[in-house]
Scaffold this active site. Structure first.
Site, PDB file in Angstrom:
ATOM      1  N   SER A  29       0.801  -1.219   0.000  1.00 10.29           N
ATOM      2  CA  SER A  29       0.000   0.000   0.000  1.00 10.29           C
ATOM      3  C   SER A  29       0.839   1.278   0.000  1.00 10.29           C
ATOM      4  O   SER A  29       0.310   2.364  -0.141  1.00 10.29           O
ATOM      5  CB  SER A  29      -0.947   0.012   1.202  1.00 10.29           C
ATOM      6  OG  SER A  29      -0.200   0.041   2.392  1.00 10.29           O
ATOM      7  N   GLY A  30       2.144   1.141   0.156  1.00  5.41           N
ATOM      8  CA  GLY A  30       3.006   2.322   0.105  1.00  5.41           C
ATOM      9  C   GLY A  30       3.308   2.726  -1.318  1.00  5.41           C
ATOM     10  O   GLY A  30       2.788   2.148  -2.274  1.00  5.41           O
ATOM     11  N   TYR A  31       4.151   3.740  -1.459  1.00  2.04           N
ATOM     12  CA  TYR A  31       4.449   4.232  -2.806  1.00  2.04           C
ATOM     13  C   TYR A  31       5.321   3.248  -3.589  1.00  2.04           C
ATOM     14  O   TYR A  31       5.157   3.108  -4.798  1.00  2.04           O
ATOM     15  CB  TYR A  31       5.131   5.592  -2.724  1.00  2.04           C
ATOM     16  CG  TYR A  31       4.194   6.721  -2.322  1.00  2.04           C
ATOM     17  CD1 TYR A  31       2.812   6.621  -2.532  1.00  2.04           C
ATOM     18  CD2 TYR A  31       4.684   7.887  -1.755  1.00  2.04           C
ATOM     19  CE1 TYR A  31       1.962   7.659  -2.182  1.00  2.04           C
ATOM     20  CE2 TYR A  31       3.829   8.927  -1.410  1.00  2.04           C
ATOM     21  CZ  TYR A  31       2.476   8.804  -1.610  1.00  2.04           C
ATOM     22  OH  TYR A  31       1.634   9.842  -1.274  1.00  2.04           O
ATOM     23  N   VAL A  32       6.270   2.591  -2.923  1.00  5.03           N
ATOM     24  CA  VAL A  32       7.083   1.608  -3.636  1.00  5.03           C
ATOM     25  C   VAL A  32       6.218   0.401  -4.003  1.00  5.03           C
ATOM     26  O   VAL A  32       6.286  -0.114  -5.121  1.00  5.03           O
ATOM     27  CB  VAL A  32       8.309   1.195  -2.798  1.00  5.03           C
ATOM     28  CG1 VAL A  32       9.056   0.055  -3.476  1.00  5.03           C
ATOM     29  CG2 VAL A  32       9.238   2.385  -2.593  1.00  5.03           C
ATOM     30  N   CYS A 166      17.269   5.389  -2.692  1.00  5.80           N
ATOM     31  CA  CYS A 166      17.124   6.251  -3.874  1.00  5.80           C
ATOM     32  C   CYS A 166      18.223   7.307  -3.937  1.00  5.80           C
ATOM     33  O   CYS A 166      18.823   7.533  -4.979  1.00  5.80           O
ATOM     34  CB  CYS A 166      15.740   6.885  -3.906  1.00  5.80           C
ATOM     35  SG  CYS A 166      15.264   7.718  -2.405  1.00  5.80           S
ATOM     36  N   ASN A 330      12.966   8.511  -8.250  1.00  3.66           N
ATOM     37  CA  ASN A 330      13.291   7.820  -6.998  1.00  3.66           C
ATOM     38  C   ASN A 330      12.452   6.573  -6.757  1.00  3.66           C
ATOM     39  O   ASN A 330      12.894   5.631  -6.121  1.00  3.66           O
ATOM     40  CB  ASN A 330      13.135   8.783  -5.809  1.00  3.66           C
ATOM     41  CG  ASN A 330      11.755   9.386  -5.713  1.00  3.66           C
ATOM     42  OD1 ASN A 330      11.279   9.976  -6.694  1.00  3.66           O
ATOM     43  ND2 ASN A 330      11.088   9.251  -4.596  1.00  3.66           N
TER      44      ASN A 330
END
Lengths: 363, 363, 363, 363
Positions: A29-32, A166, A330
């Site tokens: 559920s995170g950005y990554v 990143c 990133n």
């Protein structure tokens, strides 16, 4: 004979009945995690079987990652319901992967951990930068550092790979052409200023990510002491790289500006040679250095969503200062993109598979 | 007795019949010209008598500077119609002031030239950085460098003052506390990365200032070789400051991040002493260094329209690297604000007069 | 005779021993509170004696409002320690002022409440839009609606004034010239689209104010059903204004675009007459309508920090559609600026005192 | 059996020796040209043979479209050197295509013209909105309007297709579900406010696209009288749609907010039915309407680079006002994406081929 240029397309034949590699994402559920989903749902050789999220279990992926609306009917499952699969991506907060490695290795033969847990090979370095003993030092040696530009051969067929930081990745790729060509005077300081977007901070809102406070910021996030220094030391073998991170108005993207001093009198052509030599073996590295035009040096702006690392340089002939510049997304080359590139190498797929998106312009 | 804090207000009594100093602005249609107008139209001791612009002669000021709508009925006049006045501000492109100094000194007793023409005292440095012999070297020695933080006493009552370069000013103010306290190891490189907004490029549109191309940019504008290096050398007496300029998404503002190495083992308290010592004599310098919160270091975001230079620092105790950070509004402390501050000193007004605006938050 | 234009300066003579009006701000840690502080700390006739904040009691103002650093040594006090003063500004969350009016009126003779609690004069309208009975209906009639453009005479010497809604204010000022001139065909719908910046949401971070999610948004915040509709009805007497709010990439500022249909065939000159007639009595209203140039219509961009409401219009002669456009800074004319303007009227000061800032350009 | 969801991949088998459709782009240096290149260089069924640009002839594509660096070795050719091919995309300034249609039809069997020249079927409408007689009225009837959502069947196998206006497309797609379901009271005005990014203005810089002036703008670009009104009339058959365009801080993207009044008392479920009915036949239309979360309505932010048109709605039950919202990427669904979708239909390819990119989040 084909007289006209055209990007090489290497997609395999999709067939309903052929065997796909089954991958799952823990912490999706995170950005990554969201970026891994975007890449893997369209990857021709894999099937996403599970995406876990404690908080979002039962919700559709698109309710958290709105770009995936209508593209998949998958729902988040609770981490406890994780099932065996062929390859697991871990996109968890710092420390969680290391503490549960036993469980994950029991569920999948291959693991790519996007966190910082297995990036450093030296437990002492881990302790120094993360302030505690590594929770699972016995695993450290089994993870290949997940930057194909430095570990390509080790990643081929590997079982476990770490992710990359990143800021470290932008810095390392800026420095590697110089390091490999032996152009840096290591008796002088090497300084790296990384300018980063707000997505680097992750998907949880904080006081400083509140839009009225973050918009238009040029914010000294970590002038000294950033943990990614350790990854730069490890990858470049430079003994004391000086890292400084500044947050700027941008969501995706990082630009590393590295300053080093030449070990001997050099000219632009020496640098061209070093950068081209480095780039020619790297499918996602481009050299950007133009005498005129708008985009004379690398810029993250046109890399959003792409896996490219653009490299450029400038030389002050008088002082011998070399400025090496690297732009990445990133979340892509600095996280999910490199992870999928690792997966391709680990599983024997074409290295660039599922990562062909060239970026947008203008954007 | 007044128990409660309140900013000191030093505005004089405006009276219709009292004598105001008459000032004119040559080249008033650019961004520095516009900012001078904004400051001078509200300045309690001066009257703006003329604002020249070749291209805009006859138009109302607000047609070029929309914020001034309804605030003044002045119109631009053609430069040929410039009349005598008490003090002239020159806000012309590079080289134009120097070539016409004879004319301007015949029109006004005092001159503040915002261009780069009279910033360098050494004609050789001028030739080196601007690529040609100075057009009026005999005038160089007569101009006081227009940064009150370094030339306050010389500016008091002075006849001629130069302007300042915005990148140079952010860099100089970042370095001066360290230089004055003798904290820098001058055998090691000093590196300054300045992040700047788009207003620094001036009011004329170019291909690279086109919004779709400039928005969200993190653009290596001048990795090496920027002319403001000369001003940094002159002001700090550092022999070879390494300057690098990056354009970021921002209209107004500049943040200089200077990296230097300590001449001896130091601690935070040594730096506090150096910065406080410097700031306490400077009405527009504030030290910003917090352990927590959003604004732990200086940020240009909250300085738009204000004349403050905010200074902060960080120390890497292990390597002795000192990171000194200065945020300014490039059009204010980096140009028009400093120029008005100079004017106040030259004419014997309160130094802060007309410059009290504290900036906005949030913005 | 003064042949040259110059803004009228009306600041009084500050003297250490003269009597200043003592004002305090309750709820001073939010964005409206911060803006009140910025205005009042520099106001020539008042002294800020207390600024309350439960959460920030004991902290310096600048720790919350970073632009005030070095400008005041005031600290937040706990609301329980609020002392008597001459005039109280209340900048509290919805409902809190109404519930404690007894206490506040015991502490100060005059009160300006920036919340929505006392804006509507009709308790039924309050119930309809806020979903509950008004907590203190007996006070409703005692508050003057705090928009000087509509209640100037009632505000002169008034004891209690409400604040204004920012979206309502932009909408009302867009519509009032047309309403007063009787130009609107009230049998046809009147539609108002307000585009707003992120500061409108207040100082607390939320999921949707997280920078990666909010940056670059064009977000349908309230396509229908926004509470400020009630204020528009009350002020314009239009029976059913249709309001729609969209959040855009901007921190400060609101632009209302109101669409109405002409009651009779009209031409631009009729509209000029209506707008000029309205503006000429209003010190902070400017008419912006140019045939060429960049700023042909009102824009919030150049109003940040200023108390101006810029009004403009366009006419589709064929359909009779009138587009009326109003730009404001939501924290100034839409909140704190209007409140200080009210204070000036209530206390008999010059109406524009402390509100002369013309805005920045470029920014 | 495949129990897990996965987007359908329909890419063909690339083989060096198979026949690809040969396409060329005339006017390939603009933003629409660049987007066509990005799509077509990766399209599995076509080969880009030529990209023309008078000004850039001889330069590599990536020197103008920096995202294409390293992806193609094509160079711009001069328009005079255009060779025969299978399908021509024209991305020329207004009027140029119409004046040279004879030449282009001699070079290619199929043509997709992205300009406004062949969008309107009625020469009278063309004259009214473009102020001159159509240069080639005999061709008007031969072009199919290039929005697959309205002309899908006519586009299959068609020889000539027009492009679409970006504002018109966002407006049309917002209105079509309502129009088709007969939900609009046509006796009342229909109002459409489109908020657009800066890329809509094209690749040439102007005074108003200068970053310091354009950044943070909320600019009334065309409150009345925008030419795309004609396309909305033609597509929706509404007799007098009222269009208003506002430029906001965004590079790519357009959000149309259409306000109409219900022909009869309706509830949300009627609207759900209308929107779902419309969307289910459209591969690039998604309905976005959530009760909670950040992305409750369509947003262009997450559509950059994608061909989706996201539709959502809100209903004010009391007044019967329906707010219909459509978000698109103006360069994709509003230009190049729809053009490639047309090409797919004209040539008998899978309609979605080469257009699968789902957008990025966060971005």
């Amino acid at each position: 004979m084909r007289p006209y240029a055209r990007p090489k397309v290497t997609l395999p034949i999709p067939q309903e009945d052929r065997i796909m590699t089954r991958v799952s994402i823990v912490g999706a559920s995170g950005y990554v995690g969201g970026e891994l989903l975007r890449l893997l749902l369209w990857h021709p050789e894999v099937t996403v079987v599970q995406a876990t999220s404690g908080r979002n279990a039962g919700r559709y992926l698109y309710q958290v990652h709105p770009n995936l609306r209508g593209r998949t009917s998958l729902q988040f499952v609770h981490p406890d319901k994780l099932e065996p699969c062929d390859l697991l991506f871990l996109a968890l907060p710092h420390g969680e992967a290391a503490r549960a490695m036993q469980r994950y290795t029991g569920l999948a033969e291959r693991i790519i951990d996007c966190s910082a847990d297995f990036r450093l090979t030296d437990p002492a370095a881990y302790k120094r930068w993360y302030g505690e003993d590594h929770p699972a030092p016995e695993w450290l040696g089994r993870f290949v550092y997940g930057l194909p530009e430095v570990s390509r051969e080790a990643l081929r067929g590997a079982q476990y790979a770490s992710g990359v930081g990143c800021n470290a990745t932008a810095s390392n790729l800026a420095l590697l052409p110089l390091v490999r060509a032996g152009l840096i005077d290591t008796s002088k300081p090497v300084l790296i200023e990384v300018k980063v977007g707000s997505s680097e901070g992750g998907a949880s809102s904080t006081d400083s990510s509140h839009h009225p406070e973050r918009a238009g910021a040029v914010r000294s996030f970590a002038p000294v002491g950033h943990r990614h220094t350790a990854e730069i030391e490890q990858v470049t073998c430079l003994s004391n790289p000086h890292l400084s991170i500044t947050s700027v108005e941008l969501v995706r993207g990082a630009l590393a500006t590295a300053h080093a001093f030449a070990a001997r009198p050099i000219a632009d052509k020496d640098l061209w040679q070093a950068y081209r030599g480095f780039a020619k073996e790297q499918p996602f590295v481009r050299v950007v250095k133009e005498r005129q035009g708008i985009y004379r040096y690398p810029e993250p702006k046109i890399l959003a969503g792409s896996n490219f690392a653009d490299l450029g340089f400038a030389l002050d002939p008088e002082s011998g200062r070399i400025v090496s510049i690297c732009a990445i997304d990133n979340l892509m080359k600095g996280a999910a993109g490199s992870a999928v590139q690792c997966m391709n190498l680990m599983l024997g797929f074409e290295e660039t598979m599922g990562l062909e998106f060239p970026g947008l312009h203008p954007v």
